[in-house]
Design a protein around this motif. Structure first.
Motif, PDB file in Angstrom:
ATOM      1  N   THR A  17      48.859  38.283  36.031  1.00  0.00           N
ATOM      2  CA  THR A  17      47.967  39.380  36.404  1.00  0.00           C
ATOM      3  C   THR A  17      48.729  40.678  36.213  1.00  0.00           C
ATOM      4  O   THR A  17      49.658  40.978  36.949  1.00  0.00           O
ATOM      5  CB  THR A  17      47.526  39.246  37.883  1.00  0.00           C
ATOM      6  N   THR A  22      45.028  44.755  40.707  1.00  0.00           N
ATOM      7  CA  THR A  22      44.420  43.435  40.544  1.00  0.00           C
ATOM      8  C   THR A  22      45.326  42.354  41.100  1.00  0.00           C
ATOM      9  O   THR A  22      44.870  41.404  41.740  1.00  0.00           O
ATOM     10  CB  THR A  22      44.120  43.151  39.059  1.00  0.00           C
ATOM     11  N   LYS A  23      46.624  42.498  40.874  1.00  0.00           N
ATOM     12  CA  LYS A  23      47.594  41.530  41.385  1.00  0.00           C
ATOM     13  C   LYS A  23      47.533  41.463  42.908  1.00  0.00           C
ATOM     14  O   LYS A  23      47.576  40.384  43.506  1.00  0.00           O
ATOM     15  CB  LYS A  23      49.008  41.918  40.923  1.00  0.00           C
ATOM     16  N   GLU A  26      44.333  39.582  43.956  1.00  0.00           N
ATOM     17  CA  GLU A  26      44.443  38.134  43.764  1.00  0.00           C
ATOM     18  C   GLU A  26      45.363  37.513  44.822  1.00  0.00           C
ATOM     19  O   GLU A  26      45.103  36.421  45.323  1.00  0.00           O
ATOM     20  CB  GLU A  26      44.974  37.831  42.362  1.00  0.00           C
TER      21      GLU A  26
END
Length: 300
Positions: A17, A22-23, A26
């Motif tokens: 990612t 976004t990481k 997640e």
């Protein structure tokens, strides 16, 4: 040995990612899944070899009780991607992975498109933030004007740095970790400069935490923090509920309704925001130019 492999699977999942925001999202999803399975959120030390189809379905049904189906499907997608890494690192077998992969996404009623703020509501907020403002109020107003005048998402606002500002132009990192230039109108430029004068530093995060006692902390304001700022503005100004998702559509709606020029964005952003994003990000020649004076006068 299995714990070591599970650790490698988790690290591989996070490394794949690329975008920082976004990481983090997640990672939060897997922490939530870990908390449900093992009663703790230590994702790097959890025994991921115990995951199976039944447990994934139990977790998804649990999330559906409090979360919209679209968000729940995002959790399911993250779990499937992580399960693939677990297969590659011999944490689970192929039969377990295939059974998890075959779990269908959940269907439901699509969420409402939201609403565009009325001009009188924008003016009411502008009136509230006129006069002598505290540092916290200056920050909140700068966040609001960026969202409503420049169409920025909350993740994009959170990721802004002081160095992102170059005169009347703002460099924004959006979806897919792609950078684009956004032009600042008078209202946005004025509110940002007022807030920047309160900061002691010349580089780093543009929007940081400010305590209720008006003490500025050198800590970036996260996505949830941006959301809370909008809620605070809504309560203080006593206007109908709106969210950060309603502000970018307001920006595009105002352009389409009030601009004296023809501006083609491909599709109305209230109908499909991703298509609009693609239409406005195809290159410098297609990007939005500064708003005409007649428009900025009506939206400031």
């Amino acid at each position: 040995m299995k714990n070591t492999n599970a650790n490698k699977a988790m690290n591989a999942f996070l490394l794949n990612t690329k975008a920082k925001t976004t990481k983090q999202k997640e990672k939060t999803k897997l922490k939530c899944f870990c908390k449900f399975l093992f009663d703790n959120d230590e994702i790097l030390s959890a025994d991921w070899g115990k995951i199976d189809r039944e447990r994934v379905i139990q977790f998804i049904e649990h999330k559906l009780e409090t979360t919209k189906f679209t968000t729940t499907n995002n959790y399911l997608s993250a779990i499937k991607l992580f399960a693939r890494e677990c297969l590659y690192h011999n944490v689970i077998d192929s039969m377990t992975y295939n059974s998890i992969r075959e779990i269908n996404k959940y269907r439901g009623t699509p969420p409402d498109n939201g609403r565009a703020l009325k001009l009188r509501e924008v003016n009411k907020i502008k009136t509230y933030f006129s006069g002598n403002l505290s540092a916290r109020e200056m920050r909140n107003y700068a966040i609001f004007t960026l969202a409503v005048n420049c169409g920025l998402r909350r993740a994009e606002i959170s990721a802004l740095n002081i160095e992102s500002i170059k005169g009347k132009k703002l460099t924004v990192t959006g979806k897919g970790n792609k950078a684009r230039d956004v032009y600042l109108n008078h209202a946005a430029s004025q509110s940002i400069n007022a807030w920047r004068n309160q900061l002691a530093v010349k580089k780093g995060a543009l929007f940081v935490h400010v305590t209720k006692s008006d003490k500025i902390r050198d800590e970036r304001l996260g996505i949830k923090g941006i959301h809370y700022v909008i809620q605070e503005i809504q309560r203080d100004c006593k206007i109908n509920q709106f969210t950060t998702h309603d502000l970018p559509p307001h920006y595009y709606t105002i352009i389409m309704i009030y601009s004296p020029f023809k501006i083609y964005l491909g599709i109305h952003p209230l109908q499909q925001q991703n298509a609009t994003t693609n239409a406005t990000n195809k290159g410098k020649s297609r990007r939005l130019t500064p708003c005409p004076s007649s428009l900025t006068a009506r939206t400031n």
